[in-house]
Design a protein around this motif. Structure first.
Motif, PDB file in Angstrom:
ATOM      1  N   GLN A  43      -6.176  -2.340  12.801  1.00  0.00           N
ATOM      2  CA  GLN A  43      -5.605  -3.434  12.024  1.00  0.00           C
ATOM      3  C   GLN A  43      -6.567  -4.622  11.985  1.00  0.00           C
ATOM      4  O   GLN A  43      -6.785  -5.229  10.937  1.00  0.00           O
ATOM      5  N   ARG A  44      -7.158  -4.940  13.137  1.00  0.00           N
ATOM      6  CA  ARG A  44      -8.126  -6.058  13.170  1.00  0.00           C
ATOM      7  C   ARG A  44      -9.347  -5.751  12.306  1.00  0.00           C
ATOM      8  O   ARG A  44      -9.841  -6.623  11.584  1.00  0.00           O
ATOM      9  N   LEU A  45      -9.834  -4.501  12.357  1.00  0.00           N
ATOM     10  CA  LEU A  45     -10.988  -4.111  11.552  1.00  0.00           C
ATOM     11  C   LEU A  45     -10.651  -4.200  10.066  1.00  0.00           C
ATOM     12  O   LEU A  45     -11.435  -4.721   9.270  1.00  0.00           O
ATOM     13  N   ALA A  46      -9.479  -3.701   9.682  1.00  0.00           N
ATOM     14  CA  ALA A  46      -9.065  -3.766   8.283  1.00  0.00           C
ATOM     15  C   ALA A  46      -8.937  -5.216   7.828  1.00  0.00           C
ATOM     16  O   ALA A  46      -9.367  -5.565   6.728  1.00  0.00           O
ATOM     17  N   SER A  52     -10.130  -9.076   2.165  1.00  0.00           N
ATOM     18  CA  SER A  52     -10.507  -9.964   1.067  1.00  0.00           C
ATOM     19  C   SER A  52     -10.119  -9.357  -0.285  1.00  0.00           C
ATOM     20  O   SER A  52      -9.954 -10.091  -1.265  1.00  0.00           O
ATOM     21  N   CYS A  53      -9.919  -8.037  -0.320  1.00  0.00           N
ATOM     22  CA  CYS A  53      -9.510  -7.365  -1.558  1.00  0.00           C
ATOM     23  C   CYS A  53      -8.158  -6.654  -1.424  1.00  0.00           C
ATOM     24  O   CYS A  53      -7.365  -6.658  -2.364  1.00  0.00           O
ATOM     25  N   ALA A  67      -7.092  -3.542  -6.221  1.00  0.00           N
ATOM     26  CA  ALA A  67      -7.237  -2.932  -4.888  1.00  0.00           C
ATOM     27  C   ALA A  67      -5.858  -2.589  -4.335  1.00  0.00           C
ATOM     28  O   ALA A  67      -5.050  -3.489  -4.091  1.00  0.00           O
ATOM     29  N   PRO A  68      -5.580  -1.317  -4.139  1.00  0.00           N
ATOM     30  CA  PRO A  68      -4.245  -0.958  -3.640  1.00  0.00           C
ATOM     31  C   PRO A  68      -4.039  -1.431  -2.198  1.00  0.00           C
ATOM     32  O   PRO A  68      -4.978  -1.457  -1.409  1.00  0.00           O
ATOM     33  N   PRO A  69      -2.814  -1.819  -1.886  1.00  0.00           N
ATOM     34  CA  PRO A  69      -2.505  -2.196  -0.495  1.00  0.00           C
ATOM     35  C   PRO A  69      -2.713  -1.002   0.439  1.00  0.00           C
ATOM     36  O   PRO A  69      -2.523   0.151   0.032  1.00  0.00           O
TER      37      PRO A  69
END
Length: 121
Positions: A43-46, A52-53, A67-69
């Motif tokens: 989660q932190r990496l994402a 940002s997108c 950009a899809p969630p």
């Protein structure tokens, strides 16, 4: 004299058996904890790399409409295929999407996080 020694030996065996049983239970809870930690790192990496997108959480719109969630990605694609794409270097035909190369541990963490999103309805 033999009876107290025999009783002590029996008690020691019983205690050893109980300790052994506790040891068998520990990896399951430890494994769950490790998975939760991996998902948290993912989660932190994402959030640091993709937010940002993409919307990386369980709610909200993506900052970039095209950009899809992440929660949609988790349901739209088999996670093993995403894992392979992460390993090959994630690139898309969309010009705004930068090419990403992730380490194996980062891929594991991202997949663990996506699994938590997939588990949500």
């Amino acid at each position: 004299m033999l009876a107290p020694r025999l009783a002590a030996a029996a008690l020691a065996l019983i205690c050893a058996g109980c300790a052994g049983q506790q040891g068998l239970d520990a990896p399951a809870s430890s494994g769950a904890s490790m998975t939760a930690q991996a998902a948290e790192r993912g989660q932190r990496l994402a959030s640091a790399t993709c937010a940002s997108c993409h919307a990386t959480g369980q709610a909200g719109a993506s900052p970039l409409a095209a950009a899809p969630p992440f929660r949609d990605i988790a349901h739209r694609y088999p996670l093993d295929q995403l894992e392979a794409r992460f390993a090959e270097g994630l690139a898309t035909s969309h010009p705004a999407m930068p090419a990403f190369v992730f380490r194996a541990s980062e891929i594991d963490d991202l997949i663990a996080y996506l699994e938590t999103l997939k588990a949500e309805p």
